[in-house]
Design a protein around this motif. Structure first.
Motif, PDB file in Angstrom:
ATOM      1  N   ASP A 275      30.477  21.638 -42.060  1.00  0.00           N
ATOM      2  CA  ASP A 275      31.018  21.681 -40.700  1.00  0.00           C
ATOM      3  C   ASP A 275      30.251  20.678 -39.838  1.00  0.00           C
ATOM      4  O   ASP A 275      29.211  20.999 -39.257  1.00  0.00           O
ATOM      5  N   VAL A 276      30.752  19.458 -39.767  1.00  0.00           N
ATOM      6  CA  VAL A 276      30.031  18.368 -39.100  1.00  0.00           C
ATOM      7  C   VAL A 276      30.310  18.374 -37.596  1.00  0.00           C
ATOM      8  O   VAL A 276      31.207  19.053 -37.108  1.00  0.00           O
ATOM      9  N   ALA A 277      29.498  17.577 -36.879  1.00  0.00           N
ATOM     10  CA  ALA A 277      29.594  17.556 -35.420  1.00  0.00           C
ATOM     11  C   ALA A 277      30.813  16.793 -34.918  1.00  0.00           C
ATOM     12  O   ALA A 277      31.288  17.047 -33.809  1.00  0.00           O
ATOM     13  N   THR A 278      31.324  15.847 -35.702  1.00  0.00           N
ATOM     14  CA  THR A 278      32.463  15.045 -35.250  1.00  0.00           C
ATOM     15  C   THR A 278      33.700  15.921 -35.149  1.00  0.00           C
ATOM     16  O   THR A 278      34.142  16.496 -36.156  1.00  0.00           O
ATOM     17  N   PRO A 279      34.314  16.051 -33.952  1.00  0.00           N
ATOM     18  CA  PRO A 279      35.438  16.987 -33.805  1.00  0.00           C
ATOM     19  C   PRO A 279      36.730  16.439 -34.393  1.00  0.00           C
ATOM     20  O   PRO A 279      36.914  15.218 -34.551  1.00  0.00           O
ATOM     21  N   ARG A 280      37.632  17.352 -34.699  1.00  0.00           N
ATOM     22  CA  ARG A 280      38.895  16.998 -35.333  1.00  0.00           C
ATOM     23  C   ARG A 280      39.696  16.001 -34.504  1.00  0.00           C
ATOM     24  O   ARG A 280      40.262  15.047 -35.036  1.00  0.00           O
ATOM     25  N   ASP A 281      39.771  16.182 -33.194  1.00  0.00           N
ATOM     26  CA  ASP A 281      40.591  15.289 -32.379  1.00  0.00           C
ATOM     27  C   ASP A 281      40.042  13.864 -32.393  1.00  0.00           C
ATOM     28  O   ASP A 281      40.806  12.896 -32.337  1.00  0.00           O
ATOM     29  N   ASN A 282      38.713  13.714 -32.495  1.00  0.00           N
ATOM     30  CA  ASN A 282      38.131  12.384 -32.588  1.00  0.00           C
ATOM     31  C   ASN A 282      38.495  11.725 -33.908  1.00  0.00           C
ATOM     32  O   ASN A 282      38.856  10.541 -33.955  1.00  0.00           O
ATOM     33  N   ASN A 283      38.428  12.490 -34.995  1.00  0.00           N
ATOM     34  CA  ASN A 283      38.843  11.960 -36.287  1.00  0.00           C
ATOM     35  C   ASN A 283      40.286  11.459 -36.236  1.00  0.00           C
ATOM     36  O   ASN A 283      40.581  10.321 -36.617  1.00  0.00           O
ATOM     37  N   LEU A 284      41.190  12.309 -35.768  1.00  0.00           N
ATOM     38  CA  LEU A 284      42.603  11.943 -35.769  1.00  0.00           C
ATOM     39  C   LEU A 284      42.878  10.752 -34.857  1.00  0.00           C
ATOM     40  O   LEU A 284      43.722   9.899 -35.173  1.00  0.00           O
ATOM     41  N   SER A 285      42.167  10.678 -33.740  1.00  0.00           N
ATOM     42  CA  SER A 285      42.329   9.534 -32.838  1.00  0.00           C
ATOM     43  C   SER A 285      41.966   8.233 -33.536  1.00  0.00           C
ATOM     44  O   SER A 285      42.675   7.219 -33.417  1.00  0.00           O
ATOM     45  N   HIS A 286      40.874   8.238 -34.305  1.00  0.00           N
ATOM     46  CA  HIS A 286      40.462   7.028 -35.014  1.00  0.00           C
ATOM     47  C   HIS A 286      41.446   6.670 -36.131  1.00  0.00           C
ATOM     48  O   HIS A 286      41.716   5.488 -36.359  1.00  0.00           O
ATOM     49  N   TYR A 287      41.981   7.676 -36.811  1.00  0.00           N
ATOM     50  CA  TYR A 287      42.961   7.400 -37.864  1.00  0.00           C
ATOM     51  C   TYR A 287      44.208   6.746 -37.252  1.00  0.00           C
ATOM     52  O   TYR A 287      44.780   5.811 -37.812  1.00  0.00           O
ATOM     53  N   ARG A 288      44.611   7.262 -36.090  1.00  0.00           N
ATOM     54  CA  ARG A 288      45.790   6.724 -35.417  1.00  0.00           C
ATOM     55  C   ARG A 288      45.551   5.282 -34.961  1.00  0.00           C
ATOM     56  O   ARG A 288      46.416   4.406 -35.135  1.00  0.00           O
ATOM     57  N   LYS A 289      44.367   5.029 -34.414  1.00  0.00           N
ATOM     58  CA  LYS A 289      44.077   3.674 -33.930  1.00  0.00           C
ATOM     59  C   LYS A 289      44.005   2.681 -35.074  1.00  0.00           C
ATOM     60  O   LYS A 289      44.455   1.536 -34.950  1.00  0.00           O
ATOM     61  N   LEU A 290      43.453   3.091 -36.204  1.00  0.00           N
ATOM     62  CA  LEU A 290      43.470   2.204 -37.372  1.00  0.00           C
ATOM     63  C   LEU A 290      44.908   1.898 -37.775  1.00  0.00           C
ATOM     64  O   LEU A 290      45.267   0.732 -38.018  1.00  0.00           O
ATOM     65  N   ALA A 291      45.730   2.944 -37.863  1.00  0.00           N
ATOM     66  CA  ALA A 291      47.122   2.758 -38.271  1.00  0.00           C
ATOM     67  C   ALA A 291      47.889   1.888 -37.281  1.00  0.00           C
ATOM     68  O   ALA A 291      48.803   1.144 -37.667  1.00  0.00           O
ATOM     69  N   ASN A 292      47.508   1.933 -36.008  1.00  0.00           N
ATOM     70  CA  ASN A 292      48.177   1.139 -34.975  1.00  0.00           C
ATOM     71  C   ASN A 292      47.672  -0.294 -34.913  1.00  0.00           C
ATOM     72  O   ASN A 292      48.116  -1.079 -34.070  1.00  0.00           O
ATOM     73  N   GLY A 293      46.729  -0.643 -35.790  1.00  0.00           N
ATOM     74  CA  GLY A 293      46.286  -2.033 -35.882  1.00  0.00           C
ATOM     75  C   GLY A 293      45.123  -2.402 -34.992  1.00  0.00           C
ATOM     76  O   GLY A 293      44.852  -3.600 -34.805  1.00  0.00           O
ATOM     77  N   ASP A 294      44.405  -1.416 -34.449  1.00  0.00           N
ATOM     78  CA  ASP A 294      43.245  -1.709 -33.609  1.00  0.00           C
ATOM     79  C   ASP A 294      42.109  -2.211 -34.506  1.00  0.00           C
ATOM     80  O   ASP A 294      41.522  -1.444 -35.278  1.00  0.00           O
ATOM     81  N   ARG A 295      41.767  -3.510 -34.391  1.00  0.00           N
ATOM     82  CA  ARG A 295      40.804  -4.138 -35.293  1.00  0.00           C
ATOM     83  C   ARG A 295      39.408  -3.524 -35.189  1.00  0.00           C
ATOM     84  O   ARG A 295      38.621  -3.622 -36.129  1.00  0.00           O
ATOM     85  N   HIS A 296      39.084  -2.930 -34.058  1.00  0.00           N
ATOM     86  CA  HIS A 296      37.768  -2.284 -33.931  1.00  0.00           C
ATOM     87  C   HIS A 296      37.575  -1.244 -35.021  1.00  0.00           C
ATOM     88  O   HIS A 296      36.447  -1.043 -35.492  1.00  0.00           O
ATOM     89  N   TYR A 297      38.653  -0.598 -35.436  1.00  0.00           N
ATOM     90  CA  TYR A 297      38.569   0.486 -36.419  1.00  0.00           C
ATOM     91  C   TYR A 297      38.774  -0.009 -37.848  1.00  0.00           C
ATOM     92  O   TYR A 297      38.692   0.790 -38.783  1.00  0.00           O
TER      93      TYR A 297
END
Length: 266
Positions: free
Chosen positions: A21-43
């Protein structure tokens, strides 16, 4: 540092929240997955993913398989997890690559974008490989990237700004190192051990690379799935005490045959 058994390490990882059970919350994980899929090069962490990962559900599926986050797309808030068994599996894969490096007396470069968490993990690994006969790569001097200096401390390359070691996901510092080595006519590393964009950039350049990644950094897991990175170890990359990583590092080095008295070629 005593070498933990696999079961003891799994328990330790969960207890210290390096995994489990890590500190990184679920909504943060999903936000990063979405940004990668949307082509955000930072991710993308220095990787070229093209149009192969435009569906965030495909990203989630990789992360569930390789990191151990929940595969339920309806689970959008609250706790998320890293499977400690997957962490240890990946450590053992990394150990196999380190064993190969030691046996071949390879040139190895270490770098981190998470100096507050992973600096000593990398330093201890560099020390062990040097004792085994590897060349720990020294980076060129005077390198700049992202408005900071790229320099080496305790055998590990990092970004420094204003006398502060910098947390960075950027691939630019690693690009500066590799470009600088090419400019000087030096051979590139045989292996890069890193994290964040430092690992992604090296893998994208065709160098064997292994790295560590958190549950909200999906690019390196995708890179391992595609074969661009050799290994990605899932973990929380900045827990409350960096000494919590010591048993993990001891297990890694022992599995690689890099502890005192071990034969890395065996």
């Amino acid at each position: 540092m005593p070498i933990p058994s696999r079961a003891a390490l799994v328990d330790h990882l969960a207890r210290t929240r390096i995994a489990g059970d890590v500190a990184t919350p679920r909504d943060n994980n999903l936000s990063h997955y979405r940004k990668l899929a949307n082509g955000d090069r930072h991710y993308w962490l220095g990787l070229e993913l093209g149009d192969r990962w435009t569906d965030e559900q495909d990203v989630l599926a990789v992360m569930a398989e390789r990191c151990g986050v929940s595969d339920d797309p309806e689970h959008r808030l609250g706790q998320d997890t890293i499977d400690p068994e997957l962490t240890v599996d990946a450590l053992e894969r990394m150990a196999a690559r380190l064993r190969k490096a030691a046996a071949g007396k390879e040139r190895v470069l270490f770098a981190t974008g998470h100096p507050g968490g992973l600096l000593d993990v990398h330093r201890q690994t560099a020390d062990a490989l040097r004792r085994a006969g590897c060349e720990i790569v020294r980076i060129p001097g005077g390198l700049m990237a992202d408005e900071g200096m790229v320099f080496q401390f305790a055998d590990v390359a990092m970004l420094e700004r204003g006398a502060t070691l910098w947390h960075t996901h950027s691939p630019e510092p690693m690009a500066a190192i590799l470009n600088g080595m090419e400019h000087e006519g030096r051979p590139l590393p045989d292996l890069v051990v890193a994290d964040h964009g430092w690992a992604g950039c090296a893998g994208q350049r065709g160098i064997d690379a292994v790295g560590y990644a958190d549950s909200n950094d999906p690019a390196l897991f995708i890179a391992e799935a595609e074969g661009t990175l050799q290994v990605t170890v899932p973990l929380d990359d900045h827990v409350t005490d960096p000494r919590f990583y010591d048993p993990m590092t001891a297990y890694l080095l022992d599995s690689a045959g890099l502890t005192d008295g071990a034969d890395p070629a065996s």
